[in-house]
Design a protein around this motif. Structure first.
Motif, short mmCIF file in Angstrom:
data_model
loop_
_atom_site.label_atom_id
_atom_site.label_comp_id
_atom_site.label_asym_id
_atom_site.label_seq_id
_atom_site.Cartn_x
_atom_site.Cartn_y
_atom_site.Cartn_z
N SER A 310 1.24 -3.40 -2.43
CA SER A 310 0.92 -1.99 -2.45
C SER A 310 1.90 -1.13 -2.51
N SER A 311 2.02 0.22 -2.16
CA SER A 311 3.19 1.07 -2.24
C SER A 311 3.22 1.92 -1.12
N LEU A 312 4.37 2.63 -1.21
CA LEU A 312 4.50 3.59 -0.26
C LEU A 312 3.90 4.87 -0.36
N GLY A 313 3.88 5.24 -1.57
CA GLY A 313 3.10 6.59 -1.96
C GLY A 313 3.62 7.59 -1.42
N ALA A 314 2.67 8.57 -1.16
CA ALA A 314 3.20 9.85 -0.46
C ALA A 314 3.30 9.51 1.16
N GLY A 315 3.31 8.30 1.65
CA GLY A 315 3.20 8.23 2.92
C GLY A 315 1.94 8.52 3.86
N SER A 316 0.85 8.59 3.21
CA SER A 316 -0.15 9.12 3.62
C SER A 316 -1.06 7.81 4.24
N MET A 317 -0.78 7.60 5.59
CA MET A 317 -1.06 6.31 6.02
C MET A 317 -2.80 6.44 6.98
N ILE A 318 -3.65 5.81 6.35
CA ILE A 318 -5.10 5.87 6.95
C ILE A 318 -5.27 4.64 7.51
N VAL A 319 -5.50 4.63 8.80
CA VAL A 319 -5.73 3.53 9.53
C VAL A 319 -7.32 3.33 9.78
N MET A 320 -7.72 2.09 9.71
CA MET A 320 -9.39 1.89 9.75
C MET A 320 -9.49 0.50 10.82
N ASP A 321 -10.51 0.80 11.68
CA ASP A 321 -10.52 -0.10 12.89
C ASP A 321 -11.65 -0.92 12.50
#
Length: 427
Positions: A310-321
Motif C-alpha cells: 500500500s502507500s502512505l498517501g496523504a496520511g488519511s487513515m480510515i479505520v474499519m471495525d
C-alpha cells in the motif's frame, strides 16, 4: 513520544494572529533564509532534510525544487496545493484554519529559495471560511513587511494570493490545478512538459502540498539533518495523520515517521466500542486497503507501507471495525471516483462507470460470480492508461478490496446480502 514541529504551537492562545505568532518565533525562518543564506543553500537544506511531498506522491521536495527552470529567465511561480479533496483527509484544513501564518512563512521561504516573485495557495471551494482566514493572515504578513516589495531590505519581492477552486477532486492533481488557476476547466495536462519548466501561465512552477510548505520553517530553524533524524531512513521528519472511521478519538495526529501503527491507533483511542479491527485504508481511498492481521505489524512510513503493498498517501487513515461490510464500503468509494473523474481519458471515464455499476448490481442482490474477475479486469485496464493518477487511484481500492476480502464479495453474490449483516442477524 512523538515530536511536534507543526502542531507544537497550535494551542497557543491567539496563535491565529500575526502578533502572537511572531512573539512565538514566527517568521524567523524567513529572516534566516533572506539575511544569511543564498537561495541555493535553502534548497540544499531541504534536500538534506529528506522531506517528501506530503500530498500523496511522496516525491523528495528538495529534488523537486532543484528541477525548476532557472536558465530560461522566465518568471517563476510557487503553488501550494491545498485542494485536499480526498475522503478522509483534513490535515491541511486544520493547519490553515488554526495556524495560517505557519504556511505563509513556509511559502515565503520556499518562494525565496526558488526565485518566485508570485505565488498562490490553491484551496478547495468548500473551504470558504478557511479562505477568509488565509486572506486576513496574508494581509497581516504584508502589513508587517514579510510580503510585497523589498522584503527585509533584500531587494526580494513576493506577492501571495489565494485562489479558490470549485470543488473538483481532480484539481488535486497538480496540472489540473494549474489549469484551474489559469481560469480553464480543471483537467490534467499531458506531461512532459512538466510544471517545473511549463506551469502556471507557461512559466516554471513548483507545486507542493500545504503540509510540505508548513514543514519548511522548522527545517530552516533547526537544520535539515535534525528533521531527517526525527524519522527513519527514506522517511524524514514528522507526519500529520488524519485518523477517522471507527476510532474513539478521530482527529489529526502528528507523529514521527516510522511509528508503529499500533501506537498511532492507541493515540486515537483504539477501535471504538470495544470492537475488533478489521481493516485500514492507510493513506486515503486511493491507497490499497490493508487487513488487520497485516496492519498491526507495520510502521507508518513510506517503506513500511510499501512492504504491505500500500502507500502512505496523504496520511488519511480510515479505520474499519468488524461491523464493516467491505462490499458496501467499496461500493461507496467507487461512486466517489466515478463522480470525480474529469472524463478526459476514456479508460477512466468509462472504466469508473463500469466499476460502479457492477458493484451497484452486486449490492442490489443481482451480482454474478464472474463479476469479481470482471471488476479486477476493468480496474487493471484503467490503471496506467490515463493522463493522471486518478485512474490508478480508482483501480487500487477495487483490486485490493477483492484481493483481501474476496470471501465477503462471494457471500454477497451468493446470498444477495452482506456477510456482516447475516452474522448480526444470527446474533
Amino acid at each position: 513520544m512523538s515530536q511536534k514541529i507543526l502542531l507544537d504551537k497550535i494551542n497557543v492562545p491567539g496563535i491565529l494572529t500575526y502578533e502572537v505568532y511572531r512573539q512565538n518565533g514566527g517568521y524567523a525562518s524567513v529572516e534566516k533564509a533572506i539575511k544569511k543564506m543564498t537561495p541555493d543553500e535553502v534548497v540544499e537544506e531541504v534536500k538534506t532534510s529528506g522531506l517528501r511531498g506530503r500530498g500523496g506522491a511522496g516525491f523528495p521536495a528538495g529534488m523537486k525544487w532543484s528541477f525548476i527552470d532557472k536558465k530560461s529567465g522566465k518568471p517563476r511561480h510557487l503553488v501550494c496545493n491545498a485542494d485536499e479533496s480526498e475522503p478522509g483527509t483534513f490535515k491541511d484544513r486544520y493547519l490553515m484554519e488554526y495556524i495560517p501564518h505557519l504556511l505563509i512563512e513556509g511559502m515565503i521561504t520556499s518562494s525565496y529559495a526558488l526565485g518566485a516573485n508570485l505565488s498562490y495557495i490553491y484551496i478547495r471551494g468548500e473551504y470558504m471560511w478557511v479562505y477568509k482566514i488565509l486572506e486576513k493572515a496574508i494581509a497581516e504578513a504584508k502589513a508587517a513587511g514579510w510580503l510585497g516589495k523589498n522584503i527585509l531590505g533584500s531587494g526580494y519581492d513576493l506577492e501571495l494570493y489565494v485562489q479558490i477552486g470549485a470543488g473538483a477532486y481532480i484539481c488535486g492533481e497538480e496540472t489540473a490545478l494549474i489549469e484551474s488557476i489559469e481560469g480553464k476547466k480543471g483537467q490534467p495536462r499531458f506531461k512532459p512538459p512538466f510544471p517545473a519548466s511549463y506551469g502556471v501561465f507557461g512559466k516554471p512552477t513548483n507545486v507542493n502540498n500545504t503540509e510540505s510548505y508548513a514543514s519548511i520553517p522548522w527545517i530552516m530553524q533547526h537544520g535539515g539533518q535534525a528533521f531527517a533524524d526525527l524519522g527513519v531512513a527514506n522517511s524524514g521528519g514528522t507526519k500529520l495523520f488524519s485518523v477517522s472511521g471507527h476510532v474513539e478519538k478521530p482527529g489529526n495526529y502528528e507523529v514521527n515517521m516510522g511509528m508503529p501503527f499500533a501506537e498511532l491507533l492507541a493515540m486515537a483511542g483504539g477501535v471504538w466500542q470495544g470492537r475488533k479491527l478489521k481493516a485500514v485504508i492507510p493513506g486515503g481511498p486511493s491507497t490499497a486497503v490493508i487487513p488487520a492481521s497485516v496492519m498491526e505489524t507495520i510502521t507508518m512510513d513510506y517503506d513500511g507501507l510499501s512492504k504491505a503493498r500500500s502507500s502512505l498517501g496523504a496520511g488519511s487513515m480510515i479505520v474499519m471495525d468488524d461491523s464493516t461490510c467491505m462490499v458496501k464500503a467499496l461500493h461507496r468509494l467507487s461512486y466517489f471516483f466515478y463522480e470525480e473523474s474529469c472524463g478526459q481519458c476514456t479508460p477512466c471515464r468509462e472504466g469508473t462507470g463500469w466499476v460502479y455499476r457492477v458493484l451497484d448490481r452486486i449490492v442490489k442482490g443481482q451480482g454474478k460470480m464472474e463479476d469479481l474477475d470482471l471488476l479486477t479486469d476493468i480496474s487493471k485496464n484503467i490503471s496506467g492508461r490515463t493522463i493522471c493518477a486518478l485512474g490508478e487511484a480508482a483501480a487500487t481500492p477495487v483490486i485490493s478490496f477483492i484481493k483481501h476480502f474476496r470471501a465477503e464479495f462471494e457471500y454477497y453474490i451468493e446470498h444477495g446480502k452482506s456477510m456482516v449483516d447475516s452474522k448480526a442477524e444470527q446474533g
